[in-house]
Design a protein around this motif. Structure first.
Motif, PDB file in Angstrom:
ATOM      1  N   ALA A  55       0.810  -1.223   0.000  1.00  0.00           N
ATOM      2  CA  ALA A  55       0.000   0.000   0.000  1.00  0.00           C
ATOM      3  C   ALA A  55       0.845   1.276   0.000  1.00  0.00           C
ATOM      4  O   ALA A  55       0.322   2.355  -0.259  1.00  0.00           O
ATOM      5  N   ARG A  56       2.118   1.154   0.262  1.00  0.00           N
ATOM      6  CA  ARG A  56       2.971   2.344   0.325  1.00  0.00           C
ATOM      7  C   ARG A  56       3.072   2.996  -1.042  1.00  0.00           C
ATOM      8  O   ARG A  56       3.305   2.341  -2.059  1.00  0.00           O
ATOM      9  N   GLU A  57       2.918   4.301  -1.087  1.00  0.00           N
ATOM     10  CA  GLU A  57       3.016   5.053  -2.339  1.00  0.00           C
ATOM     11  C   GLU A  57       4.348   5.788  -2.450  1.00  0.00           C
ATOM     12  O   GLU A  57       4.695   6.271  -3.522  1.00  0.00           O
ATOM     13  N   ASP A  58       5.094   5.836  -1.348  1.00  0.00           N
ATOM     14  CA  ASP A  58       6.357   6.582  -1.346  1.00  0.00           C
ATOM     15  C   ASP A  58       7.544   5.727  -1.763  1.00  0.00           C
ATOM     16  O   ASP A  58       8.646   6.247  -1.932  1.00  0.00           O
ATOM     17  N   ALA A  59       7.334   4.410  -1.939  1.00  0.00           N
ATOM     18  CA  ALA A  59       8.448   3.522  -2.285  1.00  0.00           C
ATOM     19  C   ALA A  59       7.894   2.224  -2.860  1.00  0.00           C
ATOM     20  O   ALA A  59       6.722   1.910  -2.696  1.00  0.00           O
ATOM     21  N   THR A  60       8.759   1.463  -3.509  1.00  0.00           N
ATOM     22  CA  THR A  60       8.382   0.169  -4.056  1.00  0.00           C
ATOM     23  C   THR A  60       9.177  -0.907  -3.334  1.00  0.00           C
ATOM     24  O   THR A  60      10.411  -0.835  -3.253  1.00  0.00           O
ATOM     25  N   PHE A  61       8.458  -1.891  -2.802  1.00  0.00           N
ATOM     26  CA  PHE A  61       9.086  -2.987  -2.079  1.00  0.00           C
ATOM     27  C   PHE A  61       8.794  -4.296  -2.791  1.00  0.00           C
ATOM     28  O   PHE A  61       7.689  -4.516  -3.291  1.00  0.00           O
ATOM     29  N   GLN A  62       9.778  -5.152  -2.834  1.00  0.00           N
ATOM     30  CA  GLN A  62       9.603  -6.513  -3.347  1.00  0.00           C
ATOM     31  C   GLN A  62       9.790  -7.423  -2.140  1.00  0.00           C
ATOM     32  O   GLN A  62      10.892  -7.574  -1.631  1.00  0.00           O
ATOM     33  N   LEU A  63       8.692  -7.992  -1.681  1.00  0.00           N
ATOM     34  CA  LEU A  63       8.719  -8.773  -0.458  1.00  0.00           C
ATOM     35  C   LEU A  63       8.730 -10.258  -0.770  1.00  0.00           C
ATOM     36  O   LEU A  63       7.926 -10.740  -1.570  1.00  0.00           O
ATOM     37  N   GLN A  64       9.609 -10.974  -0.115  1.00  0.00           N
ATOM     38  CA  GLN A  64       9.635 -12.431  -0.188  1.00  0.00           C
ATOM     39  C   GLN A  64       9.332 -12.948   1.214  1.00  0.00           C
ATOM     40  O   GLN A  64      10.133 -12.799   2.121  1.00  0.00           O
ATOM     41  N   ARG A  65       8.134 -13.492   1.377  1.00  0.00           N
ATOM     42  CA  ARG A  65       7.763 -14.073   2.667  1.00  0.00           C
ATOM     43  C   ARG A  65       8.281 -15.494   2.721  1.00  0.00           C
ATOM     44  O   ARG A  65       8.115 -16.273   1.781  1.00  0.00           O
ATOM     45  N   LEU A  66       8.894 -15.836   3.828  1.00  0.00           N
ATOM     46  CA  LEU A  66       9.432 -17.173   4.035  1.00  0.00           C
ATOM     47  C   LEU A  66       8.852 -17.698   5.339  1.00  0.00           C
ATOM     48  O   LEU A  66       9.213 -17.226   6.422  1.00  0.00           O
ATOM     49  N   ASN A  67       7.923 -18.635   5.231  1.00  0.00           N
ATOM     50  CA  ASN A  67       7.339 -19.232   6.430  1.00  0.00           C
ATOM     51  C   ASN A  67       8.378 -20.174   7.038  1.00  0.00           C
ATOM     52  O   ASN A  67       8.656 -21.237   6.493  1.00  0.00           O
ATOM     53  N   THR A  68       8.937 -19.741   8.154  1.00  0.00           N
ATOM     54  CA  THR A  68      10.048 -20.481   8.762  1.00  0.00           C
ATOM     55  C   THR A  68       9.615 -21.415   9.882  1.00  0.00           C
ATOM     56  O   THR A  68      10.390 -22.268  10.302  1.00  0.00           O
TER      57      THR A  68
END
Length: 184
Positions: A55-68
């Motif tokens: 939802a952030r409009e001030d930056a672009t994030f590429q998230l990798q979720r790792l269920n540990t």
């Protein structure tokens, strides 16, 4: 603070220890550059961080979720179930702990066959008549959303959730239990 004491350089600490705040305050790597984020999490963790970063409009994030890891609810023994009526404060460190507590209450009281709406109508009787001392807002919301606590029986730190503030919250809940006994 402890990591810095051990010589680690800490680049960012959110103002509150919860996923919503982390997602809102995480600084981007640089303007116009995609910030890659590795998010080790419980398989049962909510999506607050992913949704907040998306939802952030001030930056672009590429998230990798790792269920540990995964949390598995404890099933109380007959002896443990027999002592539930003596408990006045239940301490919750996660929404899954709230869910596990309620599952055990359901077993003790025979509520397993009720649907969620019927369980909500039980109110505080449906939680074992305990007050909740929660580590933070996420666990407190799980209690409230279950419908099985009055809001006034849910204690949690309003700011800076974590172990230290949780201990203070438990002390505050103890005072609430004592006060409730005085008035009843």
């Amino acid at each position: 603070k402890e990591l810095e004491r051990l010589g680690f350089k800490v680049g960012f600490v959110p103002s509150q220890a919860n996923g919503e705040t982390l997602a809102a305050e995480l600084p981007p790597k640089a303007e116009g550059v995609v910030t890659k984020v590795l998010y080790p999490a419980s398989a049962k963790a909510r999506n607050d961080i992913q949704e907040g970063l998306d939802a952030r409009e001030d930056a672009t994030f590429q998230l990798q979720r790792l269920n540990t890891y995964d949390t598995i609810p404890a099933t109380f023994t007959k002896e443990q179930l027999a002592t539930i009526d003596q408990i006045e404060i239940a301490c919750f460190g996660s929404p899954s702990a709230v869910k596990a507590w309620l599952q055990n209450i359901d077993i003790k009281e025979g509520y397993q066959d009720l649907d969620e709406e019927e369980k909500k109508r039980l109110g505080p009787h449906g939680n074992g008549n305990v007050v909740a001392a929660c580590i933070g807002t996420t666990s407190a919301k799980a209690c409230l959303e279950s419908g099985r606590w009055n809001a006034t029986d849910i204690y949690y730190p309003k700011e800076n959730p974590g172990v230290d503030s949780w201990a203070a919250t438990i002390a505050q809940a103890s005072g609430g239990v004592y006060e409730r006994k005085c008035w009843s």
